[in-house]
Design a protein around this motif. Structure first.
Motif, short mmCIF file in Angstrom:
data_model
loop_
_atom_site.label_atom_id
_atom_site.label_comp_id
_atom_site.label_asym_id
_atom_site.label_seq_id
_atom_site.Cartn_x
_atom_site.Cartn_y
_atom_site.Cartn_z
N GLY A 29 0.82 -1.21 0.00
CA GLY A 29 0.00 0.00 0.00
C GLY A 29 0.85 1.26 0.00
O GLY A 29 0.53 2.24 -0.69
N MET A 30 1.95 1.23 0.75
CA MET A 30 2.84 2.39 0.80
C MET A 30 3.52 2.63 -0.55
O MET A 30 3.80 3.77 -0.92
N TYR A 31 3.75 1.55 -1.30
CA TYR A 31 4.46 1.68 -2.57
C TYR A 31 3.54 2.07 -3.73
O TYR A 31 4.02 2.47 -4.79
N SER A 32 2.24 1.99 -3.53
CA SER A 32 1.27 2.14 -4.63
C SER A 32 1.50 3.39 -5.48
O SER A 32 1.55 3.32 -6.70
N PHE A 33 1.62 4.54 -4.84
CA PHE A 33 1.78 5.79 -5.57
C PHE A 33 3.20 6.33 -5.41
O PHE A 33 3.41 7.54 -5.31
N SER A 34 4.18 5.42 -5.38
CA SER A 34 5.56 5.83 -5.15
C SER A 34 6.08 6.79 -6.21
O SER A 34 6.76 7.78 -5.90
N ALA A 290 -2.30 4.32 -24.85
CA ALA A 290 -1.97 3.03 -24.23
C ALA A 290 -3.07 2.58 -23.28
O ALA A 290 -3.68 3.39 -22.57
N ALA A 291 -3.34 1.28 -23.29
CA ALA A 291 -4.42 0.73 -22.47
C ALA A 291 -4.12 0.90 -20.98
O ALA A 291 -5.04 1.10 -20.17
N HIS A 292 -2.87 0.82 -20.59
CA HIS A 292 -2.45 1.00 -19.20
C HIS A 292 -0.95 1.29 -19.20
O HIS A 292 -0.28 1.18 -20.25
N PRO A 293 -0.37 1.69 -18.07
CA PRO A 293 1.04 2.11 -18.04
C PRO A 293 2.06 1.04 -18.39
O PRO A 293 3.25 1.36 -18.54
N TYR A 294 1.63 -0.22 -18.52
CA TYR A 294 2.59 -1.28 -18.83
C TYR A 294 2.25 -1.97 -20.15
O TYR A 294 2.75 -3.06 -20.43
N ALA A 295 1.44 -1.32 -20.98
CA ALA A 295 1.08 -1.87 -22.30
C ALA A 295 2.16 -1.48 -23.30
O ALA A 295 1.92 -0.76 -24.28
N ALA A 329 0.11 -4.56 -14.05
CA ALA A 329 -0.92 -3.52 -14.09
C ALA A 329 -2.15 -3.95 -13.30
O ALA A 329 -2.77 -3.15 -12.60
N LEU A 330 -2.52 -5.23 -13.39
CA LEU A 330 -3.64 -5.75 -12.61
C LEU A 330 -3.29 -5.79 -11.13
O LEU A 330 -4.10 -5.44 -10.27
N HIS A 331 -2.07 -6.22 -10.82
CA HIS A 331 -1.63 -6.33 -9.43
C HIS A 331 -1.64 -4.97 -8.73
O HIS A 331 -2.06 -4.87 -7.58
N SER A 332 -1.18 -3.96 -9.42
CA SER A 332 -1.10 -2.62 -8.82
C SER A 332 -2.40 -1.83 -8.95
O SER A 332 -2.57 -0.81 -8.28
N GLY A 333 -3.31 -2.28 -9.82
CA GLY A 333 -4.55 -1.56 -10.05
C GLY A 333 -4.46 -0.53 -11.14
O GLY A 333 -5.47 0.06 -11.53
N SER A 334 -3.25 -0.29 -11.68
CA SER A 334 -3.08 0.72 -12.72
C SER A 334 -3.76 0.33 -14.02
O SER A 334 -3.96 1.17 -14.90
N PHE A 335 -4.15 -0.94 -14.16
CA PHE A 335 -4.92 -1.37 -15.32
C PHE A 335 -6.22 -0.59 -15.44
O PHE A 335 -6.73 -0.36 -16.53
N PHE A 336 -6.74 -0.15 -14.28
CA PHE A 336 -8.00 0.60 -14.24
C PHE A 336 -7.79 2.08 -13.91
O PHE A 336 -8.71 2.76 -13.46
N LEU A 342 -5.96 3.42 -6.38
CA LEU A 342 -6.42 3.85 -5.06
C LEU A 342 -7.15 2.71 -4.34
O LEU A 342 -6.92 2.47 -3.14
N ILE A 343 -7.99 2.00 -5.07
CA ILE A 343 -8.73 0.88 -4.47
C ILE A 343 -7.77 -0.21 -4.00
O ILE A 343 -7.88 -0.71 -2.88
#
Length: 367
Positions: A29-34, A290-295, A329-336, A342-343
């Motif tokens: 959680g701490m690393y999410s928005f690093s 791009a679909a997400h930051p890792y596409a 991207a799915l693991h971190s939530g950045s896919f969405f 945040l979720i």
């Protein structure tokens, strides 16, 4: 009888793996928005003042950087005129013969090295704690086992939470009665929070196991119908290119011209330089849409002539290959997007709460 056995199993797994999962959740959680926090905390290093002139080309940047160090291995650029570039160095270690990788921020207009922000070192420690409990390979084994335990907790918890009646009233799943107190309140709080976060925890577990266990990743590729040998070969080639210093036969100006001809607009890119007998330059880049930051799309160029050899587009991948490329991207939530991040951050931070309430209920039950 089976329900009682399932309850005992849930307790046993919870009190055994709860502490490790709490550490993983808190650090994750701490690393999410690093990345965003690093730029907010250290803007003097991560941000630059736009110049009226265009940013220097990678060839010129490389030439200037090489005056400071000959061990440049990668260059990261952004289309944001206020975003600093990043340069990677793979420096040989005299005492061990190994190589150490480090990155510094770089002014893309002047080629001035800006250094490393102190906040980045902090988040690197947080990430190491999340992945390995700061214990190297032993810690990696522990976090992998804890992830398997999380899957068992989800399955057993879901079975225990399933109503014994035919009616599936939402209140039986999500209602928290604030009139309760003591162990009854903790029990209700524990099950309600776990139910809310259950789907996110399932995503956490199913994605992170691919980094913990090779057998899981191979099995996932086989299940999705992907050629794991080809994927492994591509991944190894990317890592090898990013972990080396540049070879002598390199015309980066020609490579950049070929890239810009093929891709006039990009969002971000990572340029990976060749080494030794290697004769290719790789560029991983994000489209504007791009679909997400890792596409990432991947291009391979001949280092000496700049001729394009391969262009692998994320959009052209099969659905199963896209899924494998999107695991982080799915693991971190950045896919969405930011809302997904945040979720996932919030449910990750719930793990210590679930560990504490679970342990408290267990000790109370023992008494």
């Amino acid at each position: 009888m089976f329900r009682r056995i399932c309850l005992q199993l849930h307790w046993l797994i919870g009190i055994s793996a709860g502490l490790v999962l709490a550490i993983m959740g808190l650090s994750g959680g701490m690393y999410s928005f690093s990345s965003e926090l690093i730029q907010l905390i250290d803007p003097q290093i991560t941000r630059v003042s736009p110049s009226n002139a265009a940013a220097l080309s990678p060839a010129i940047l490389l030439e200037k950087i090489s005056q400071h160090s000959p061990y440049v291995s990668s260059l990261s650029l952004s289309d944001d005129p206020e975003q600093a570039a990043r340069v990677g160095f793979m420096t040989p270690q005299a005492d061990s013969g190994a190589k150490k990788f480090e990155q510094q921020y770089l002014n893309p207009y002047t080629a001035e090295l800006l250094g490393k922000p102190a906040s980045e070192d902090f988040f690197r420690v947080v990430l190491n704690l999340h992945r390995k409990l700061a214990l190297d390979q032993g810690g990696k084994a522990l976090t992998g086992a804890a992830t398997l335990a999380l899957l068992l907790l989800i399955i057993s918890g879901m079975y225990l939470r399933w109503p014994t009646t035919k009616s599936l009233n939402w209140r039986s799943w999500l209602y928290l009665d604030w009139r309760l107190s003591g162990r009854d309140f903790l029990s209700r709080l524990h099950v309600v929070l776990a139910t809310i976060a259950m789907l996110a925890y399932l995503v956490f577990a199913l994605t992170s196991l691919s980094w913990s266990y090779e057998w899981y990743r191979k099995g996932l590729n086989a299940l999705l119908g992907n050629d794991s040998a080809t994927i492994s070969k591509t991944a190894n080639a990317s890592r090898a290119a990013s972990n080396q210093s540049p070879s002598k036969a390199l015309d980066l100006a020609a490579v950049w011209t070929s890239f810009r001809t093929e891709v006039p607009h990009y969002q971000k890119l990572i340029l990976l330089l060749p080494s030794g007998s290697a004769s290719t330059v790789q560029i991983l880049y994000l489209d504007k849409q791009a679909a997400h930051p890792y596409a990432n799309n991947r291009m391979v160029f001949d280092a000496a002539s700049g001729v394009l050899q391969t262009h692998e587009r994320y959009a052209d991948k099969s659905p199963s290959a896209k899924l494998m490329a999107s695991l982080y991207a799915l693991h971190s939530g950045s896919f969405f997007g930011s809302a997904g991040m945040l979720i996932m951050m919030l449910v990750a931070l719930l793990m210590p709460v679930l560990a504490v309430t679970g342990w408290t209920m267990y000790l109370s039950r023992r008494r």
